[in-house]
Design an enzyme around this catalytic site. Structure first.
Site, short mmCIF file in Angstrom:
data_model
loop_
_atom_site.label_atom_id
_atom_site.label_comp_id
_atom_site.label_asym_id
_atom_site.label_seq_id
_atom_site.Cartn_x
_atom_site.Cartn_y
_atom_site.Cartn_z
N ASP A 1 -0.28 -22.91 24.14
CA ASP A 1 0.88 -22.71 24.99
C ASP A 1 0.71 -23.56 26.25
OD1 ASP A 1 3.21 -21.30 26.04
OD2 ASP A 1 2.61 -19.65 24.73
N GLU B 1 10.31 -24.09 24.35
CA GLU B 1 11.02 -22.83 24.51
C GLU B 1 12.35 -23.22 25.16
OE1 GLU B 1 10.63 -18.44 26.54
OE2 GLU B 1 9.87 -20.17 27.61
N HIS C 1 6.64 -12.60 21.55
CA HIS C 1 6.06 -11.72 22.56
C HIS C 1 7.05 -11.33 23.66
CE1 HIS C 1 6.05 -15.70 24.13
NE2 HIS C 1 5.81 -15.24 25.34
C1 NOJ Z 1 8.50 -17.49 28.83
C2 NOJ Z 1 7.39 -16.75 28.18
O1 NOJ Z 1 7.60 -16.67 26.81
C3 NOJ Z 1 7.29 -15.42 28.86
O2 NOJ Z 1 6.41 -14.55 28.20
C4 NOJ Z 1 6.88 -15.65 30.28
O3 NOJ Z 1 6.87 -14.42 30.97
C5 NOJ Z 1 7.81 -16.62 30.99
N1 NOJ Z 1 8.17 -17.75 30.19
C6 NOJ Z 1 7.18 -17.15 32.23
O4 NOJ Z 1 6.14 -18.02 31.91
#
Ligand code: NOJ
Length: 591
Positions: free
Chosen positions: A131, A287, A362
């Site tokens: 990640d 994402e 998650h």
């Molecule tokens: C997206 C992530 O998937 C999430 O878990 C996180 O809290 C936020 N971005 C901030 O990094």
């Protein structure tokens, strides 16, 4: 029902057929069309390391725990493992607040553990994706400590500061701030800093070339170790208009879309590609928060040389009341809308780019609790049905650990059970503003992120075999029956179905590359589509309801073969001839 034609249907009812042989001969033709690549054919398995397996009894999952379970992961038939952040972090947001990009979080182990993990994964033909959290760091990162120390510190411009003498900065919305305010005043230098997420997650200033170089160096560090790619956390947010203008009307209530459209975003992604990504055979997935279907090709059209894939939020947003903070619409998810969303996203990558498909991660509740039915009666069937959907779409499946067991939402009753900063801070917000706390707690049972983060259920011993200590987050009490050992022993388990359908996807490249066509859109119960490639056609029928339902189709399915069905007993042939499905039934037919 109208338009049904049957001509002496001859079903050869087998649970599994392999047409791999005939497809191999034809591989060349779809090679040309689809530009096949390993990551298009891969199934990605996402592991939340904190909750997978604890090796040392501290209640927190760790790298040694993952190493000890690699045979299990391999037995699933998945190809790639994406690990949520494993880097040094004070864990305000469970690793999404990084304090050192090239160090392993102590709770997770050491760099030696990481090296062993990677080596052992590669020995088993498993690829590893990490990640990349580059929009923000932790406020504990040395860069931020320096940056906040004085206005003329060399690291000052690593973050976004707004001098207080200019007045209050224009409003920016924060995801995790108790007051939703993305600007935090810091008296030390009489300035505000920007944090789209929590106060302890200051946004890095990508407009500063030094910051970009630092991030590229961190990426090279891991790539040179041999990792196989990155999932990029909120990467669309990285570029900002540093004049921080007042937002125009159109972005009110849609900050996320504004955040995803920074002025130099694609310039930076192209730079990242040129400097780093292009030098390795890896996969990248953004994402895609705030990215619409008409914008996605800007990221993933290979000619633009940016990223490989992006995962969108249109599916995840279904069934939520627009404009409200994560509130489920009591009418549930409309299957017709669901079909429209996934069909639209298929269409944008018809000629260029490549899609992703997921129903859990998650940040989301458990797939079966959200889109299926987690009751005793239908949990297993609806889990298998949703898995069938994921494994039969023209996109790379991202499958969340635990969904292969049909794990369910834990549905905590008390705020004290939660660990997630998002839930806790919104609860505080409601406390401060006199909001309805009970209503909120009821809603979090369905939408709270901790539902998807409870420890993995290995067996029926204490804590589901996750830890010998006190788990950092409670284990779901259904671990006694929903666990790996029990499901491995049951040939009809959700787990064994998952393994079977992965094999089917691998053996039937039509399910990877074949054209997708939607049928019977207006049917509120059944999702029906075909996948077609080089003369091979498979029909996928999914009943999303707890009652019998029929699709309105006019296929001649004489000589059809049943590829797979999610029920323990094969379907009644007359029913199948009428495209009539039992509750939560999933069927793949080849004809
Ligand atoms: C997206 C992530 O998937 C999430 O878990 C996180 O809290 C936020 N971005 C901030 O990094």
């Amino acid at each position: 029902m109208i338009n049904k034609y049957f001509y002496g249907i001859l079903f050869s009812v087998v649970t599994l057929i392999s047409v791999a042989g005939c497809q191999t001969n034809k591989k060349q033709s779809y090679m040309d069309k689809n530009n096949p690549t390993w990551w298009k054919e891969a199934v990605v398995y996402q592991i939340y390391p904190r909750s997978f397996k604890d090796s040392n009894g501290d209640g927190v999952g760790d790298l040694k725990g993952i190493i000890s379970k690699l045979d299990y992961i391999q037995s699933l038939g998945v190809d790639v493992v994406w690990l949520n952040p494993i880097f040094d972090s004070p864990n305000n947001d469970n690793g999404y607040d990084i304090s050192d990009y090239t160090k392993i979080m102590q709770e997770f182990g050491t760099m030696d553990d990481f090296n062993t993990l990677l080596e052992e994964m590669h020995q088993r033909d498993l690829k590893l994706v990490l990640d990349l959290v580059a929009n923000h760091s932790s406020s504990e990162h040395e860069w931020f400590k320096q940056s906040r120390s004085s206005r003329d510190n060399p690291y000052r411009n690593y973050y976004h500061w707004w001098p207080a003498e200019k007045g209050k900065p224009a409003e920016r919305w924060s995801f995790f701030d108790v007051n939703s305010n993305a600007w935090k005043y810091d008296s030390l230098t009489n300035a505000y800093y920007l944090h789209y997420f929590a106060v302890s997650q200051p946004d890095l200033n990508w407009e500063n070339p030094k910051v970009r170089m630092e991030i590229y160096n961190a990426m090279r560090f891991w790539l040179n170790k041999g990792i196989d790619g990155f999932r990029m956390d909120v990467i669309p947010f990285i570029s900002k208009d540093t004049s921080f203008p007042v937002l125009s009307e159109k972005y009110h209530g849609d900050f996320v879309h504004f955040y995803a459209n920074g002025p130099h975003l694609h310039e930076y992604l192209q730079e990242m590609n040129k400097e780093v990504l292009s030098k390795y055979d890896i996969m990248t997935v953004a994402e895609g928060a705030g990215v619409n279907s008409d914008e996605v090709l800007n990221y993933i059209d290979s000619e633009r040389k940016e990223l490989n894939m992006l995962y969108h939020f249109d599916g995840a947003k279904l069934g939520l009341i627009p404009g409200e903070r994560k509130k489920l619409d009591p009418n549930g998810v409309s299957l017709i809308e669901f079909k429209k969303v996934y069909s639209k996203w298929d269409s944008v990558t018809k000629e260029k780019g490549w899609g992703t498909i997921y129903l859990g991660n998650h940040d989301l509740p458990r797939m079966v609790s959200r889109y299926g039915d987690d009751s005793l009666q239908y949990r297993a069937l609806s889990s298998k049905m949703l898995t069938t959907f994921l494994m039969t779409m023209r996109a790379t499946p991202f499958y969340y650990f635990g969904d292969e067991l049909g794990m369910t939402n834990i549905k905590f009753n008390k705020i004290d059970d939660y660990q997630d900063i998002e839930t806790i801070n919104w609860y505080k917000h409601l406390q401060e503003t006199g909001g309805d706390l009970n209503d909120f707690l009821e809603m979090e049972k369905w939408v709270g992120r901790d539902n998807g983060r409870t420890p993995f259920q290995w067996d029926n011993t204490e804590n589901g075999g996750f830890t010998s200590g006190k788990p950092w987050l409670k284990v779901n009490s259904n671990f006694k029956t929903i666990n790996v050992v029990a499901e491995e022993q049951n040939p009809n388990s959700v787990l064994n179905y998952f393994k079977k359908i992965i094999r089917i996807r691998k053996e039937n490249l039509v399910l990877v590359y074949g054209d997708y066509t939607l049928y019977d859109l207006e049917n509120p119960d059944i999702y029906a589509y075909t996948r077609e490639l080089d003369g091979i056609r498979q029909l996928i029928l999914l009943n999303f309801t707890s009652h019998k339902a029929s699709a309105n189709l006019s296929f001649d399915i004489a000589d059809a073969k049943l590829v797979i069905d999610n029920y323990d007993n094969t379907p009644n042939l007359d029913d199948l001839k009428n495209f009539s499905l039992r509750p939560y039934e999933a069927v793949i037919i080849e004809f």
